[in-house]
Design a protein around this motif. Sequence first.
Motif, PDB file in Angstrom:
ATOM      1  N   LYS A  86       0.836  -1.210   0.000  1.00 42.62           N
ATOM      2  CA  LYS A  86       0.000   0.000   0.000  1.00 42.62           C
ATOM      3  C   LYS A  86       0.870   1.258   0.000  1.00 42.62           C
ATOM      4  N   VAL A  87       1.930   1.235   0.804  1.00 46.19           N
ATOM      5  CA  VAL A  87       2.853   2.375   0.859  1.00 46.19           C
ATOM      6  C   VAL A  87       3.470   2.609  -0.518  1.00 46.19           C
ATOM      7  N   GLY A  88       3.862   1.539  -1.182  1.00 44.84           N
ATOM      8  CA  GLY A  88       4.417   1.651  -2.530  1.00 44.84           C
ATOM      9  C   GLY A  88       3.409   2.227  -3.508  1.00 44.84           C
ATOM     10  N   GLU A  89       2.151   1.794  -3.393  1.00 47.53           N
ATOM     11  CA  GLU A  89       1.092   2.321  -4.263  1.00 47.53           C
ATOM     12  C   GLU A  89       0.858   3.813  -4.019  1.00 47.53           C
ATOM     13  N   MET A  90       1.140   4.265  -2.795  1.00 50.99           N
ATOM     14  CA  MET A  90       0.996   5.688  -2.468  1.00 50.99           C
ATOM     15  C   MET A  90       2.151   6.509  -3.041  1.00 50.99           C
ATOM     16  N   GLY A  91       3.166   5.829  -3.564  1.00 54.01           N
ATOM     17  CA  GLY A  91       4.275   6.537  -4.200  1.00 54.01           C
ATOM     18  C   GLY A  91       5.511   6.696  -3.339  1.00 54.01           C
ATOM     19  N   TYR A  92       5.544   6.086  -2.169  1.00 56.80           N
ATOM     20  CA  TYR A  92       6.706   6.198  -1.298  1.00 56.80           C
ATOM     21  C   TYR A  92       7.691   5.081  -1.583  1.00 56.80           C
ATOM     22  N   LYS A  93       8.983   5.396  -1.496  1.00 52.52           N
ATOM     23  CA  LYS A  93      10.042   4.398  -1.562  1.00 52.52           C
ATOM     24  C   LYS A  93      10.514   4.170  -0.132  1.00 52.52           C
ATOM     25  N   THR A 117       9.550  10.418  -0.865  1.00 53.33           N
ATOM     26  CA  THR A 117       8.324  10.634  -1.630  1.00 53.33           C
ATOM     27  C   THR A 117       8.621  10.345  -3.099  1.00 53.33           C
ATOM     28  N   LYS A 118       7.570  10.338  -3.922  1.00 54.34           N
ATOM     29  CA  LYS A 118       7.787  10.067  -5.346  1.00 54.34           C
ATOM     30  C   LYS A 118       8.622  11.148  -6.019  1.00 54.34           C
ATOM     31  N   ASP A 119       8.688  12.346  -5.412  1.00 53.40           N
ATOM     32  CA  ASP A 119       9.529  13.401  -5.983  1.00 53.40           C
ATOM     33  C   ASP A 119      10.893  13.495  -5.296  1.00 53.40           C
ATOM     34  N   GLY A 120      11.257  12.459  -4.517  1.00 57.40           N
ATOM     35  CA  GLY A 120      12.608  12.358  -3.968  1.00 57.40           C
ATOM     36  C   GLY A 120      12.871  13.060  -2.651  1.00 57.40           C
ATOM     37  N   ARG A 121      11.833  13.572  -1.989  1.00 58.95           N
ATOM     38  CA  ARG A 121      12.048  14.230  -0.695  1.00 58.95           C
ATOM     39  C   ARG A 121      12.045  13.196   0.429  1.00 58.95           C
ATOM     40  N   LYS A 122      12.861  13.441   1.454  1.00 60.42           N
ATOM     41  CA  LYS A 122      12.906  12.529   2.599  1.00 60.42           C
ATOM     42  C   LYS A 122      11.563  12.531   3.307  1.00 60.42           C
ATOM     43  N   ALA A 123      11.161  11.340   3.768  1.00 67.83           N
ATOM     44  CA  ALA A 123       9.856  11.211   4.410  1.00 67.83           C
ATOM     45  C   ALA A 123       9.938  10.301   5.627  1.00 67.83           C
TER      46      ALA A 123
END
Length: 91
Positions: A44-51, A68-74
């Motif tokens: 689910k986390v992957g589907e949300m776009g998080y690595k 995040t999908k745009d490369g920001r630390k999360a």
Amino acid sequence: MTKTALALAAALALTGMSQTALASANCTEHPKSEWLSEDAMKAKVGEMGYKIKVFKVSGDCYEIYGWTKDGRKAEIYFDTKTGDVVKSNID
């Protein structure tokens, strides 16, 4: 300001910041039998776009450290039953 006053001000600022950064999320407690499995949550986390770099259980939350999908630390906390985001810290 003197060096001592500056050092004291810096120490106080860091103390306040670290307490905020270390504050965990307030997740709802659910019986473990109702939790999403770790594999289902990771999907689910992957589907949300998080690595995901780190995935762990933190009290009554699932927690990830990653990007995040745009490369920001999360740092994201999720409800263990619904998978909803409870708290997020994005740099």
